[in-house]
Design an enzyme around this catalytic site. Structure first.
Site, PDB file in Angstrom:
ATOM      1  N   TYR A 176       7.459  -3.361   7.813  1.00  0.00           N
ATOM      2  CA  TYR A 176       6.333  -3.836   7.001  1.00  0.00           C
ATOM      3  C   TYR A 176       5.588  -5.007   7.652  1.00  0.00           C
ATOM      4  O   TYR A 176       4.940  -5.786   6.966  1.00  0.00           O
ATOM      5  CB  TYR A 176       6.819  -4.233   5.604  1.00  0.00           C
ATOM      6  N   GLU A 180       5.163   4.903  12.440  1.00  0.00           N
ATOM      7  CA  GLU A 180       6.238   4.914  11.433  1.00  0.00           C
ATOM      8  C   GLU A 180       7.218   6.064  11.674  1.00  0.00           C
ATOM      9  O   GLU A 180       8.419   5.921  11.440  1.00  0.00           O
ATOM     10  CB  GLU A 180       5.628   4.987  10.033  1.00  0.00           C
ATOM     11  N   HIS A 233       6.790   5.523  -0.318  1.00  0.00           N
ATOM     12  CA  HIS A 233       5.903   4.983   0.717  1.00  0.00           C
ATOM     13  C   HIS A 233       5.252   6.145   1.445  1.00  0.00           C
ATOM     14  O   HIS A 233       5.881   7.191   1.629  1.00  0.00           O
ATOM     15  CB  HIS A 233       6.699   4.154   1.738  1.00  0.00           C
TER      16      HIS A 233
HETATM   17  N1  UDP Z   1       3.424  -4.413  -3.038  1.00  0.00           N
HETATM   18  C1  UDP Z   1       3.881  -5.354  -3.937  1.00  0.00           C
HETATM   19  N2  UDP Z   1       2.968  -6.176  -4.543  1.00  0.00           N
HETATM   20  C2  UDP Z   1       1.629  -6.085  -4.301  1.00  0.00           C
HETATM   21  C3  UDP Z   1       1.173  -5.108  -3.399  1.00  0.00           C
HETATM   22  C4  UDP Z   1       2.098  -4.284  -2.772  1.00  0.00           C
HETATM   23  O1  UDP Z   1       5.067  -5.461  -4.189  1.00  0.00           O
HETATM   24  O2  UDP Z   1       0.854  -6.840  -4.898  1.00  0.00           O
HETATM   25  C5  UDP Z   1       4.393  -3.538  -2.367  1.00  0.00           C
HETATM   26  C6  UDP Z   1       4.405  -2.123  -2.939  1.00  0.00           C
HETATM   27  O3  UDP Z   1       5.742  -1.676  -2.978  1.00  0.00           O
HETATM   28  C7  UDP Z   1       3.618  -1.340  -1.921  1.00  0.00           C
HETATM   29  C8  UDP Z   1       3.987  -2.058  -0.613  1.00  0.00           C
HETATM   30  O4  UDP Z   1       4.075  -3.423  -0.990  1.00  0.00           O
HETATM   31  O5  UDP Z   1       3.977   0.012  -1.943  1.00  0.00           O
HETATM   32  C9  UDP Z   1       3.001  -1.909   0.507  1.00  0.00           C
HETATM   33  O6  UDP Z   1       1.715  -2.282   0.042  1.00  0.00           O
HETATM   34  P1  UDP Z   1       0.444  -1.401   0.377  1.00  0.00           P
HETATM   35  O7  UDP Z   1      -0.746  -2.185  -0.016  1.00  0.00           O
HETATM   36  O8  UDP Z   1       0.541  -0.924   1.787  1.00  0.00           O
HETATM   37  O9  UDP Z   1       0.583  -0.186  -0.656  1.00  0.00           O
HETATM   38  P2  UDP Z   1       0.918   1.357  -0.413  1.00  0.00           P
HETATM   39  O10 UDP Z   1       0.364   1.737   0.930  1.00  0.00           O
HETATM   40  O11 UDP Z   1       2.411   1.485  -0.488  1.00  0.00           O
HETATM   41  O12 UDP Z   1       0.237   2.066  -1.549  1.00  0.00           O
HETATM   42 MG    MG Z   2       0.608   0.871   2.777  1.00  0.00          MG
END
Ligand code: UDP
Ligand code: MG
Length: 133
Positions: free
Chosen positions: A49, A126, A115
């Site tokens: 991440y 990834e 994810h």
């Molecule tokens: N996440 C979180 N709080 C936030 C935004 C994201 O805990 O305010 C976590 C959530 O599990 C998310 C991951 O961080 O799936 C990665 O964020 P991203 O914006 O990449 O979202 P995704 O691609 O998973 O939709």
């Molecule tokens: Mg993401």
């Protein structure tokens, strides 16, 4: 055929939703090319991440992803990256549309069950991250 990385996150594995979620992929025409159930170290989650390292939720996110078993999968379909994002639904399950994995199974913005890679470049990275050997 395009490939993307999908992860069934700890909250979903813990609730035994693995088969239901895989079924949703299969019903949408995805092929599960490779899969493994693993638990990762926090340091690995931090690497995975890394793009989020400046975000306020980064530390909790990495603690969470390494908190229990996950299922990592290479899934394949035409336009797989976009199609997977559509099937997953919005990051916050509250905003996710009917019929999406996160609407059906997500608990909260952090425990959102799955994810999925968000671009061709990140899908490659990834997939390599988990399956390069
Ligand atoms: N996440 C979180 N709080 C936030 C935004 C994201 O805990 O305010 C976590 C959530 O599990 C998310 C991951 O961080 O799936 C990665 O964020 P991203 O914006 O990449 O979202 P995704 O691609 O998973 O939709
Ligand atoms: Mg993401």
């Amino acid at each position: 055929m395009e490939q993307t990385l999908s992860i069934i996150k700890p909250d979903a594995v813990e609730r035994h939703l693995e088969d239901e979620i895989k079924q949703m992929f299969l019903e949408k025409g995805f092929k599960i090319v490779k899969e493994k159930k693993i638990q990762i170290e926090k340091t690995e989650a931090e690497l995975f991440y890394q793009v989020h390292q400046t975000k306020p939720f980064y530390n909790d996110l990495c603690t969470y992803l390494s908190s229990g078993p996950i299922v990592v999968m290479i899934i394949e379909k035409e336009n797989a990256i976009k199609e997977n994002r559509n099937l997953m639904g919005a990051t916050n399950p509250k905003d996710a549309e009917e019929g999406t994995i996160r609407k059906k199974y997500g608990i909260s913005i952090d425990k959102n069950s799955v994810h999925g890679s968000d671009s061709v470049e990140n899908a490659k990275k990834e997939i390599d991250f988990f399956f390069k050997d």
